[in-house]
Every structure is written in structure tokens, then in C-alpha cells.
Design an enzyme around this catalytic site. Structure first.
Site, PDB file in Angstrom:
ATOM      1  CG  HIS A   1      -9.865  28.069  22.781  1.00 18.39           C
ATOM      2  ND1 HIS A   1     -10.980  28.707  23.322  1.00 18.39           N
ATOM      3  CD2 HIS A   1      -8.797  28.453  23.535  1.00 18.39           C
ATOM      4  CE1 HIS A   1     -10.603  29.421  24.372  1.00 18.39           C
ATOM      5  NE2 HIS A   1      -9.277  29.299  24.520  1.00 18.39           N
TER       6      HIS A   1
ATOM      7  CG  HIS B   1      -7.842  25.293  31.713  1.00 20.59           C
ATOM      8  ND1 HIS B   1      -8.864  25.676  30.875  1.00 20.59           N
ATOM      9  CD2 HIS B   1      -6.894  26.259  31.625  1.00 20.59           C
ATOM     10  CE1 HIS B   1      -8.552  26.828  30.296  1.00 20.59           C
ATOM     11  NE2 HIS B   1      -7.358  27.203  30.734  1.00 20.59           N
TER      12      HIS B   1
ATOM     13  CG  ASP C   1      -5.154  26.830  24.921  1.00 21.69           C
ATOM     14  OD1 ASP C   1      -4.583  27.685  25.625  1.00 21.69           O
ATOM     15  OD2 ASP C   1      -6.361  26.556  25.040  1.00 21.69           O
TER      16      ASP C   1
END
Length: 407
Positions: A244, A256, A334
Site C-alpha cells: 500500500h 481500517h 485503497d
């Protein structure tokens, strides 16, 4: 050479109501004639079924060998409506348990990509993805994040794939062979893209957000194993996506669950960013060939790089990837719809608009379904110049080339 990257900073991130839904009207994709001298026109059906690129027709007056070159991207893009162009820059999560609904989402919105989250498998059985592709006028990128270990999508159908940490105890030849087999299984079910491998540096305990998803703590080891995995996918016809950017492995939390901070940019350059230079920079192994890798940008706060925004919404992050690291392929965000580093502050339409304005080619979200409200927000932004028309064309061109629609 990387493309000069300019940005319009007129996108202001603030709470606002989601626009009312508007049905996406049908649009036609025509391929302009006259791309090459003394050739016939490119012809593409206007019906719903996707078609392989059509070779140049033979000259009417004097039959000639068929030219199997792809149509010119400038002609393809010029024939598309603004809404159709913007739709190619969206990857929307669909319910893999409901193939009919997923196919309807594609038919009505003509999005460029769909993402299959979770562990449902109905859309991966019985060639259900063929029906989804049949409703698209251009090929749809079908993506899963099948990394192995904790993050895999076809284990119930095709067996377990080891985690990156487990694979790092194998030889790179063994890892490549695993990825070839897995890629063939994915391709047989209609998947075209695997959002893997992770190139974040490890060091966390196995169950933390990156943890055993990483190939290790040494950038050279991460590069070797990620290359083996990605090359195996490519051999099987699956597009890899390295992630990422610019590096989640040493962040102080899980994006998250909320905003997280990485080490400063200078420290990332010496370690976390090295796999990107070695894998997808100019002339690097995953930047060349028929299936160049894409890159996914994470939702990270990076001292010395980001300034109050997550990295996925920060123009300087995309400039770093494009201009300093020389990446010329497709850049994805993302998940903008289910990760609190973004959703804790921004509604989905404004996050998508900000990401595309910042430099992402494709905005991805796994939750929220219907792309029409997003397109309803993007169209006036493009018309007003909030989204730069030239950069929009360049992004769509990269997306279409990655799908071999045009050359």
C-alpha cells in the site's frame, strides 16, 4: 519519463448531502476512422456484449492483410461521453452472493471495474462473471484481494494459499509456481486482477493489520518475493496490484479503524519505498511486458509528505509516485467506502472526487454499491474544471490500455 503532474486544488473536503440518484443513460463507444492512412474504419458493436478489439478492415478497393493492432486510444476516448469516461475511473464493490444484482450494476452504470469483497462465492461459480461482462460495452476489470493467509477469496473453491510470511520461507521459484496456479484458478473463474502482492515491510505480530501479510522486514527480501508472486500472476493472465503506497507496514495503527501515521518520508525512502523503485519504476520488471502491475495507494498520514489529508487524497503522494519513482501505470486508491481513515471524515462522493482530483486513476470502494450518485457528483466537477479534463483523459487512457482496449 513520467508525465508532468498538475493538480487543481479546488476540491474542498466538507460534509455535504449525497446527490440524488440519476439513471445512467446509454452511451456508445465508437472507434474513429483515419487512425492510420489507407486503412478502413475501426468498428465496435453498440450492443451490450463486450467484444474483443476488432482488427482494421481490409481496404475496399484492394484486399490487404488484416492489421491486428489495437485502435488508437485517442480515438476511443474521443468517442466516449463524459459520464462514460468517468465511469471507467470507478471500481465498485459488488455483492458476490448476488450475481444478478452485480450484473445489473455494470449494465446500468458501465463502471470500469468491480471488486468482490468478502467470502461469498456465487459470482465466482458457474461462469457467472460472463453475464456481468456481457452487460458491459467495454471490458470490466474484475478484482479480488487474494493475497493468501488471512486475505484470500477462493480458498473455499480452490484451496488455501499460504500467507506472505509463510511464503517467505519458500524459494522464490516455489512462490512463483504457487502464484501461477492461483492465477490460473482466478482466471478460470473470470477474475482479471488480484490486488496483491503486499510490498509493505513487516515486523508486526502476525495478526496486526499488515503482520503476516508482509514478506519480511528487509526491502530486498520483500522485493524478491513480491516479484515472484506478481510474475506468477502475470504468467497466468492476472494483473497484479502492489500495495500500500507509500508503506503501511510500519504505521502506528490500522487504517481500517482510523487515521494512522507512518515514519517520516525520509525514513520511508530508505526502506519502505525501495520495493516500488525496484518493481515498478522505469524499466523495472513489473513496469514492462503485456500485463504491467498497478499500484494501490493507502490511507496514511506521512510526516513530510501529507498535510492533514490521508495519502489517498493527497496530490503530493501521487506526484511522488509518478514524478520521483517514475510509475507510469494505473494507480488505485485503497477502499474509500469502508475504511475509517477516510469514512470517519468524508462522505463517499467527496472522497472519490478528492482522490481523482489528487491524482488517482481509479477510485475503489467496497461498500455503498450504486455508482450513480458518485457519477452524478463527478460529472459537474469535470464540466466545471474541478477535475482537469486533460488529466481525466490521461487517466482513462491508462485504464483502457491496461485492459487492452486500445494502444
Amino acid at each position: 519519463m513520467s508525465r508532468p503532474h498538475t493538480h487543481h486544488s479546488s476540491v474542498r473536503l466538507r460534509a455535504r448531502a449525497v446527490p440524488a440518484r440519476r439513471s445512467a443513460g446509454p452511451w456508445l463507444v465508437g472507434l474513429a476512422a483515419g487512425v492510420l492512412a489507407c486503412t478502413g474504419a475501426f468498428l465496435v458493436p453498440t450492443g451490450p456484449a463486450p467484444a474483443a478489439p476488432v482488427p482494421l478492415a481490409a481496404h475496399a478497393a484492394a484486399p490487404a492483410p488484416v492489421d491486428d493492432r489495437l485502435p488508437d486510444c485517442a480515438a476511443v476516448v474521443a468517442a466516449m461521453s463524459p459520464r462514460a469516461l468517468l465511469a471507467q475511473r470507478l471500481m465498485v464493490g459488488v455483492d458476490a452472493a448476488d450475481p444478478a444484482a452485480a450484473a445489473e450494476t455494470v449494465r446500468t452504470s458501465q463502471v470500469g471495474g468491480v471488486f468482490l469483497p468478502g467470502n461469498a462465492t456465487a459470482l465466482l461459480r458457474d461462469q457467472a462473471l460472463r453475464a456481468l461482462q456481457a452487460g458491459a460495452r467495454l471490458p470490466v476489470t474484475v478484482a479480488v484481494d487474494d493475497e493468501g493467509g488471512r486475505v484470500q477469496r477462493i480458498d473455499e473453491l480452490d484451496g488455501d494459499l499460504p500467507s506472505a510470511r509463510a511464503m517467505s520461507g519458500m524459494t522464490t521459484d516455489e512462490v512463483r509456481a504457487l502464484a501461477v496456479a492461483r492465477g490460473r484458478a482466478l482466471a478460470a473463474r473470470g477474475v482479471t486482477q488480484d490486488i496483491a502482492p503486499v510490498v509493505d515491510l513487516g515486523g508486526q505480530s502476525a495478526r496486526e493489520v499488515i503482520g503476516d501479510r508482509s514478506f519480511g522486514t528487509d526491502p530486498n527480501d520483500v522485493t524478491r518475493y513480491a516479484l515472484a508472486f506478481a510474475e506468477g500472476l502475470r504468467e497466468a493472465g492476472i494483473e497484479p496490484v502492489v500495495k500500500h503506497f507509500p508503506g503501511h507496514g510500519r504505521a502506528d495503527g490500522d487504517s481500517h479503524a482510523g487515521r494512522v501515521t507512518t515514519p517520516p518520508l525520509d525514513e520511508l525512502r530508505s526502506a519502505d519505498l525501495r520495493p516500488y523503485a525496484d518493481l515498478v519504476g522505469p524499466g523495472a520488471p513489473l513496469a514492462t511486458g503485456p500485463l504491467p502491475a498497478a499500484v494501490m495507494v493507502g490511507h496514511l498520514d506521512v510526516p513530510g509528505l501529507t498535510d492533514g489529508l490521508p495519502s489517498s487524497l493527497t496530490p503530493a503522494v501521487y506526484a511522488l509516485l509518478r514524478d520521483e519513482y517514475g510509475f507510469a501505470g494505473v494507480v488505485y486508491t485503497d477502499d474509500l467506502g469502508a475504511m475509517k481513515a477516510v469514512t470517519g471524515q468524508y462522505e463517499l462522493p467527496e472522497a472519490v472526487l478528492a482522490a481523482l482530483d489528487a491524482g488517482a486513476d481509479v477510485a475503489l470502494w467496497s461498500a455503498g454499491g450504486d455508482p450513480d450518485p458518485i457519477l452524478d457528483a463527478l460529472e459537474p466537477a469535470l464540466a466545471a474544471g474541478t477535475l482537469d479534463a486533460g488529466e481525466n483523459t490521461a487517466a482513462v487512457t491508462r485504464v483502457l490500455r491496461s485492459k487492452s482496449v486500445c494502444g
